[in-house]
Motif scaffolding. Structure first.
Motif, short mmCIF file in Angstrom:
data_model
loop_
_atom_site.label_atom_id
_atom_site.label_comp_id
_atom_site.label_asym_id
_atom_site.label_seq_id
_atom_site.Cartn_x
_atom_site.Cartn_y
_atom_site.Cartn_z
N ILE A 134 -1.00 27.72 12.41
CA ILE A 134 -1.26 26.93 13.63
C ILE A 134 -0.70 25.51 13.51
O ILE A 134 -0.02 25.04 14.43
N PRO A 135 -0.93 24.76 12.42
CA PRO A 135 -0.34 23.41 12.32
C PRO A 135 1.19 23.44 12.35
O PRO A 135 1.81 22.50 12.87
N ILE A 136 1.80 24.50 11.80
CA ILE A 136 3.26 24.59 11.82
C ILE A 136 3.77 24.75 13.24
O ILE A 136 4.74 24.09 13.66
N VAL A 137 3.11 25.63 14.01
CA VAL A 137 3.52 25.84 15.41
C VAL A 137 3.33 24.56 16.21
O VAL A 137 4.23 24.12 16.95
N TRP A 138 2.17 23.96 16.10
CA TRP A 138 1.90 22.73 16.86
C TRP A 138 2.83 21.60 16.43
O TRP A 138 3.29 20.80 17.27
N GLY A 139 3.10 21.51 15.14
CA GLY A 139 3.99 20.46 14.66
C GLY A 139 5.40 20.63 15.18
O GLY A 139 6.05 19.66 15.60
N GLY A 140 5.91 21.88 15.17
CA GLY A 140 7.26 22.13 15.66
C GLY A 140 7.41 21.84 17.15
O GLY A 140 8.34 21.15 17.58
N ILE A 141 6.47 22.37 17.93
CA ILE A 141 6.55 22.14 19.38
C ILE A 141 6.26 20.69 19.72
O ILE A 141 6.92 20.10 20.59
N GLY A 142 5.29 20.08 19.06
CA GLY A 142 4.97 18.68 19.34
C GLY A 142 6.13 17.75 19.01
O GLY A 142 6.44 16.82 19.77
N THR A 143 6.81 18.01 17.88
CA THR A 143 7.97 17.20 17.52
C THR A 143 9.10 17.36 18.54
O THR A 143 9.73 16.38 18.95
N GLY A 144 9.33 18.62 18.96
CA GLY A 144 10.38 18.86 19.95
C GLY A 144 10.09 18.16 21.27
O GLY A 144 11.00 17.57 21.88
N VAL A 145 8.84 18.22 21.71
CA VAL A 145 8.48 17.56 22.97
C VAL A 145 8.62 16.04 22.83
O VAL A 145 9.13 15.35 23.74
N GLY A 146 8.22 15.49 21.68
CA GLY A 146 8.33 14.05 21.48
C GLY A 146 9.78 13.58 21.48
O GLY A 146 10.12 12.56 22.10
N VAL A 147 10.65 14.32 20.78
CA VAL A 147 12.07 13.95 20.75
C VAL A 147 12.69 14.08 22.14
O VAL A 147 13.52 13.25 22.55
N THR A 148 12.29 15.10 22.88
CA THR A 148 12.81 15.29 24.24
C THR A 148 12.42 14.11 25.14
O THR A 148 13.27 13.56 25.87
N LEU A 149 11.18 13.70 25.09
CA LEU A 149 10.74 12.58 25.93
C LEU A 149 11.42 11.27 25.54
O LEU A 149 11.77 10.46 26.41
N TRP A 150 11.61 11.05 24.25
CA TRP A 150 12.26 9.82 23.81
C TRP A 150 13.71 9.77 24.27
O TRP A 150 14.18 8.72 24.76
N ASN A 151 14.43 10.86 24.13
CA ASN A 151 15.83 10.90 24.58
C ASN A 151 15.94 10.81 26.10
O ASN A 151 16.90 10.24 26.62
N GLN A 152 14.96 11.37 26.81
CA GLN A 152 14.96 11.23 28.26
C GLN A 152 14.79 9.77 28.67
O GLN A 152 15.44 9.29 29.61
N LYS A 153 13.92 9.07 27.95
CA LYS A 153 13.73 7.64 28.24
C LYS A 153 15.00 6.86 27.97
O LYS A 153 15.40 5.97 28.75
N GLN A 154 15.67 7.16 26.84
CA GLN A 154 16.92 6.48 26.52
C GLN A 154 18.00 6.80 27.56
O GLN A 154 18.76 5.92 27.96
N TYR A 155 18.06 8.03 27.98
CA TYR A 155 19.04 8.42 28.99
C TYR A 155 18.82 7.65 30.29
O TYR A 155 19.79 7.18 30.92
N ASN A 156 17.55 7.52 30.70
CA ASN A 156 17.26 6.77 31.94
C ASN A 156 17.67 5.31 31.81
O ASN A 156 18.21 4.71 32.77
N ARG A 157 17.47 4.70 30.66
CA ARG A 157 17.85 3.31 30.46
C ARG A 157 19.37 3.12 30.61
O ARG A 157 19.84 2.27 31.36
N TYR A 158 20.11 3.94 29.87
CA TYR A 158 21.56 3.78 29.90
C TYR A 158 22.15 4.26 31.22
O TYR A 158 23.19 3.74 31.66
N ARG A 159 21.51 5.19 31.85
CA ARG A 159 21.99 5.64 33.16
C ARG A 159 21.84 4.53 34.19
O ARG A 159 22.77 4.26 34.98
N ASP A 160 20.69 3.88 34.20
CA ASP A 160 20.47 2.77 35.14
C ASP A 160 21.45 1.63 34.87
O ASP A 160 21.99 1.00 35.81
#
Length: 209
Positions: A89-115
């Protein structure tokens, strides 16, 4: 003297009538009876059945693969909980949680540079206007890189999510076979009786039927 004799006789009579007849008492002694005991001696078949059940191997738990997959699809890690593989269970949550965190961070960076890129095209000021060397080409390449990294993170997160479901289904399907006492896969030493090679490590598959 006569009065004393009469008093003595009266007292003696009262004591005599006050005595209880032995026939009126309730007997508490346990006397042997002729009744037949209700306890039955088990037959030989019952004894053999009891011994067989006592020596029988413990029943193997069974899990439903459909339920395990459905649980993991609803909530990642829930299928592993159903299969009693709590350490996954910690492995599954860690993998998905890390992926979601990296996705949100890159989306924020994309919005900054896009604007900033759009503002640069329109000749407007943005947060990178005072940095030397920042042009529309640089902002365009940076926003494309952030978008690409975001897409990779989404793909990896989706893959971990799918693997979470597959793991739960396969684990539930193979649980009974892995705990079958008639099927064993274990490490062993392989001896070459006819060749000149030295002994080496390997796997031994044993099946009893």
């Amino acid at each position: 003297m006569q009065k004393l004799t009469v008093l003595f006789l009266v007292l003696f009579s009262m004591m005599t009538f006050a005595q209880i007849s032995p026939k009126d008492t309730i007997r508490v002694e346990n006397y042997p009876t002729d009744s037949v005991s209700a306890k039955q001696v088990p037959s030989e078949i019952e004894v053999l059945t009891t011994i067989k059940n006592a020596n029988a191997p413990a029943g193997v738990m069974k899990f439903n693969p459909t339920k395990a997959g459905l649980y993991s699809a609803i909530l990642p890690g829930l299928g592993q909980y159903y299969n009693k593989k709590y350490w996954k269970i910690p492995i599954v949550w860690g993998g998905i949680g890390t992926g979601v965190g990296v996705t949100l961070w890159n989306q924020k960076q994309y919005n900054r540079y896009r604007d900033a890129f759009v503002a640069e095209l329109n000749g407007q000021k943005h947060e990178f206007s005072n940095i030397p060397g920042v042009t529309k080409e640089v902002l365009g390449r940076t926003q494309d890189r952030a978008k690409r990294q975001r897409d990779y993170a989404i793909a990896i997160t989706g893959l971990v999510y799918i693997l979470n479901i597959v793991d739960a289904v396969v684990d539930a399907q193979l649980y009974e076979g892995r705990h079958d006492p008639d099927l064993a896969l274990k490490p062993t030493v392989i001896f070459d009786e006819f060749g000149k090679m030295n002994s080496k490590a390997g796997l031994s598959l044993s099946y009893n039927f």
